[in-house]
Motif scaffolding. Structure first.
Motif, short mmCIF file in Angstrom:
data_model
loop_
_atom_site.label_atom_id
_atom_site.label_comp_id
_atom_site.label_asym_id
_atom_site.label_seq_id
_atom_site.Cartn_x
_atom_site.Cartn_y
_atom_site.Cartn_z
N LEU A 184 0.98 -1.08 0.17
CA LEU A 184 0.02 0.00 0.04
C LEU A 184 0.92 1.26 -0.11
N GLN A 185 0.93 2.17 -1.01
CA GLN A 185 1.66 3.21 -1.26
C GLN A 185 0.72 4.24 -2.21
N ASP A 186 0.85 5.73 -1.97
CA ASP A 186 0.36 6.63 -2.75
C ASP A 186 -1.23 6.34 -2.81
N THR A 187 -1.91 5.97 -1.80
CA THR A 187 -3.13 5.62 -2.16
C THR A 187 -4.07 6.68 -2.62
N ASP A 188 -3.61 7.89 -2.79
CA ASP A 188 -4.37 8.82 -3.34
C ASP A 188 -4.52 8.87 -4.86
N ASP A 189 -3.45 8.10 -5.52
CA ASP A 189 -3.14 7.95 -6.98
C ASP A 189 -4.42 7.48 -7.68
N TYR A 190 -4.63 7.74 -9.02
CA TYR A 190 -5.49 7.13 -9.77
C TYR A 190 -5.14 5.63 -10.27
N ILE A 191 -5.96 4.73 -10.00
CA ILE A 191 -5.44 3.26 -10.03
C ILE A 191 -6.40 2.54 -10.89
N TYR A 192 -5.66 1.73 -11.81
CA TYR A 192 -6.19 0.54 -12.66
C TYR A 192 -5.75 -0.52 -12.06
N VAL A 193 -6.75 -1.44 -11.64
CA VAL A 193 -6.41 -2.66 -11.26
C VAL A 193 -6.59 -4.00 -11.93
N THR A 194 -5.80 -4.63 -12.14
CA THR A 194 -5.90 -5.99 -12.89
C THR A 194 -5.61 -6.98 -11.85
N LEU A 195 -6.79 -7.90 -11.60
CA LEU A 195 -6.76 -8.97 -10.47
C LEU A 195 -6.24 -10.41 -11.23
N THR A 196 -5.70 -10.89 -10.51
CA THR A 196 -5.11 -12.25 -11.20
C THR A 196 -5.63 -13.61 -10.48
N ASP A 197 -6.75 -13.35 -9.33
CA ASP A 197 -7.53 -14.24 -8.76
C ASP A 197 -7.94 -15.00 -9.89
N GLU A 198 -7.98 -16.54 -9.74
CA GLU A 198 -8.66 -17.41 -10.69
C GLU A 198 -10.15 -17.47 -10.52
N GLU A 199 -10.84 -17.01 -9.45
CA GLU A 199 -12.23 -16.75 -9.38
C GLU A 199 -12.47 -15.17 -8.85
N PRO A 200 -13.73 -14.79 -9.43
CA PRO A 200 -14.03 -13.40 -9.20
C PRO A 200 -14.41 -13.04 -7.70
N ARG A 201 -13.98 -11.93 -7.40
CA ARG A 201 -14.15 -11.81 -5.80
C ARG A 201 -15.29 -10.68 -5.59
N ASP A 202 -16.33 -11.33 -4.53
CA ASP A 202 -17.15 -10.53 -4.27
C ASP A 202 -16.97 -9.01 -3.97
N ASN A 203 -17.63 -7.91 -4.56
CA ASN A 203 -17.41 -6.68 -4.14
C ASN A 203 -16.04 -6.28 -4.25
N ALA A 204 -15.20 -6.71 -5.28
CA ALA A 204 -14.05 -6.50 -5.51
C ALA A 204 -13.42 -4.98 -5.38
N MET A 205 -14.48 -4.32 -6.39
CA MET A 205 -14.10 -2.96 -6.49
C MET A 205 -14.36 -2.03 -5.34
N GLY A 206 -15.50 -2.41 -4.68
CA GLY A 206 -15.56 -1.63 -3.15
C GLY A 206 -14.55 -1.97 -2.24
N ILE A 207 -13.95 -3.00 -2.10
CA ILE A 207 -12.82 -3.30 -1.06
C ILE A 207 -11.65 -2.82 -1.68
N ILE A 208 -11.43 -2.63 -2.92
CA ILE A 208 -10.22 -2.07 -3.41
C ILE A 208 -10.35 -0.42 -3.27
N GLN A 209 -11.56 0.24 -3.42
CA GLN A 209 -11.69 1.58 -3.19
C GLN A 209 -11.63 2.05 -1.79
N GLY A 210 -11.89 0.95 -0.93
CA GLY A 210 -11.72 1.28 0.71
C GLY A 210 -10.12 1.64 0.82
N TYR A 211 -9.32 1.28 0.17
CA TYR A 211 -7.99 1.64 0.25
C TYR A 211 -7.41 2.42 -0.71
N TYR A 212 -7.88 2.39 -1.96
CA TYR A 212 -7.49 3.29 -2.96
C TYR A 212 -8.86 4.02 -3.64
#
Length: 381
Positions: A285-313
């Protein structure tokens, strides 16, 4: 004389759901500070001033703020329109602005705009299409963008022995090298077979050619023909770019020195790739105020992944997946896109993307002829 070269401000642009006006004001203030420190005499603005033909009120106010600050500092401005601009809107009040040292060429009207200041000839060429130039020179052979620019320059009466500077907004390639593109530019240009391409050899009479249209800063045929690039990162393809503003030193004899001055944005644009837990671990976790594009490599989709990430970024722009499932889909479908769509469809989509309107039948006929010469369309179709 010292000049700053800017291009592709795209005032009023958004990044996903995020309004970039405050980020754009921040970077313009940084440019104003550079202009003051370097004691520059002029600023070259090479088109795509606004992001759309009908700019927002906030975008108009921001340009007004920037131009006023430059005028107050006694810094001259040489500005042209790009393919994203409305020439009528950008040209409004141009004669009044000229009295304050702001020179605007937003529409090609049969003559190349020219002003001589302190022994240096400044020429302004707004974005032009072959059909526009053909209107003024019906007896000339003008079928391509390259031919159009050749005709414009040939009729301008330019003295190659004088000290000349050109500001232009076109797709220019030098020494048979295609400019490095970013974001949607890459797909759009590839679709139409580089029909917009202009040869850098057209600009031999100019001590410096300030180009706009390509967002990645680069040379296009030597130090004297250059894209400034956009001052901010506007697409995923620009994440790794280093943004800068060229400082041009030029004397009356045509000697030119170029220095790239780095620009530091209010928020960077970064691309994070990895598993969700990995990206959100304390050490990552660094420079959490930046604009972020996220590519997840998890094999299965994660529930509410966008909401979880936006809690940090909180400024996360987009989320996608890259795993064995998505890679299999790409390998299966991506190579069928071209064969499933006709040349006319690809060209039509590109034209609407760039100009915001449908291509005319006359221009489509020119595109087909160029495509046939390049071997990308069958002449018998």
């Amino acid at each position: 004389m010292k000049l700053l070269h800017l291009g592709d401000l795209h005032l009023g642009r958004s990044l996903g759901d995020f309004d970039l006006l405050e980020d754009q004001r921040y970077i313009l203030d940084e440019i104003l500070a550079i202009a003051g420190r370097q004691q520059v005499d002029g600023v070259l603005l090479a088109g795509d001033i606004y992001d759309r033909p009908v700019p927002s009120e906030g975008a108009v106010r921001l340009l007004d703020y920037f131009l006023n600050r430059l005028a107050e500092a006694g810094i001259k401005v040489f500005m042209i329109s790009g393919n994203h601009d409305s020439d009528e809107r950008l040209n409004f009040g141009s004669s009044f602005f000229e009295a304050r040292g702001i020179y605007i060429a937003a529409r090609y009207q049969g003559e190349l705009y020219h002003r001589c200041i302190d022994g240096i000839n400044f020429y302004l060429l707004p974005f032009v299409k072959a059909s526009q130039v053909r209107h003024f020179f019906p007896d000339e052979e003008i079928e391509s963008y390259d031919q159009a620019v050749k005709v414009v320059l040939r009729h301008a009466g330019i003295d190659p022995k004088a000290c000349n500077v050109l500001v232009a907004h076109q797709f220019v390639a030098g020494s048979n090298l295609v400019p490095e593109l970013a974001g949607s530019e890459s797909a759009a240009v590839q679709q139409v077979g580089l029909v917009e391409q202009i040869g850098a050899d057209n600009f031999a009479a100019f001590a410096y050619t300030a180009l706009g249209h390509i967002h990645r800063p680069q040379k296009a045929g030597g130090e004297q023909v250059r894209y400034a690039g956009s001052p901010l990162k506007y697409s995923l393809g620009e994440c790794n770019d280093e943004k800068s503003v060229p400082l041009i030193g030029i004397d009356g004899t045509g000697n030119v020195a170029v220095e790239l001055l780095p620009l530091k944005p209010r928020r960077d644009l970064r691309h994070l790739t990895g598993r969700l837990e990995q990206l959100l671990s304390r050490e990552n976790l660094q420079d959490t105020d930046d604009y972020i594009y996220v590519t997840l490599t998890d094999e299965e989709p994660r529930d509410n992944a966008m909401g979880i990430i936006q809690g940090y970024y909180p400024n996360t722009v987009k989320l996608d997946y890259r795993n064995s499932h998505t890679m299999a889909m790409v390998q299966k479908d991506v190579f069928r896109v071209e064969e499933l769509r006709s040349f006319d469809e690809l060209v039509g989509d590109f034209y609407r993307l760039v100009y915001g309107q449908d291509i005319s039948e006359e221009e489509m006929a020119v595109m087909r002829e160029i495509g046939a010469r390049a071997g990308v369309v069958d002449e018998t179709d």
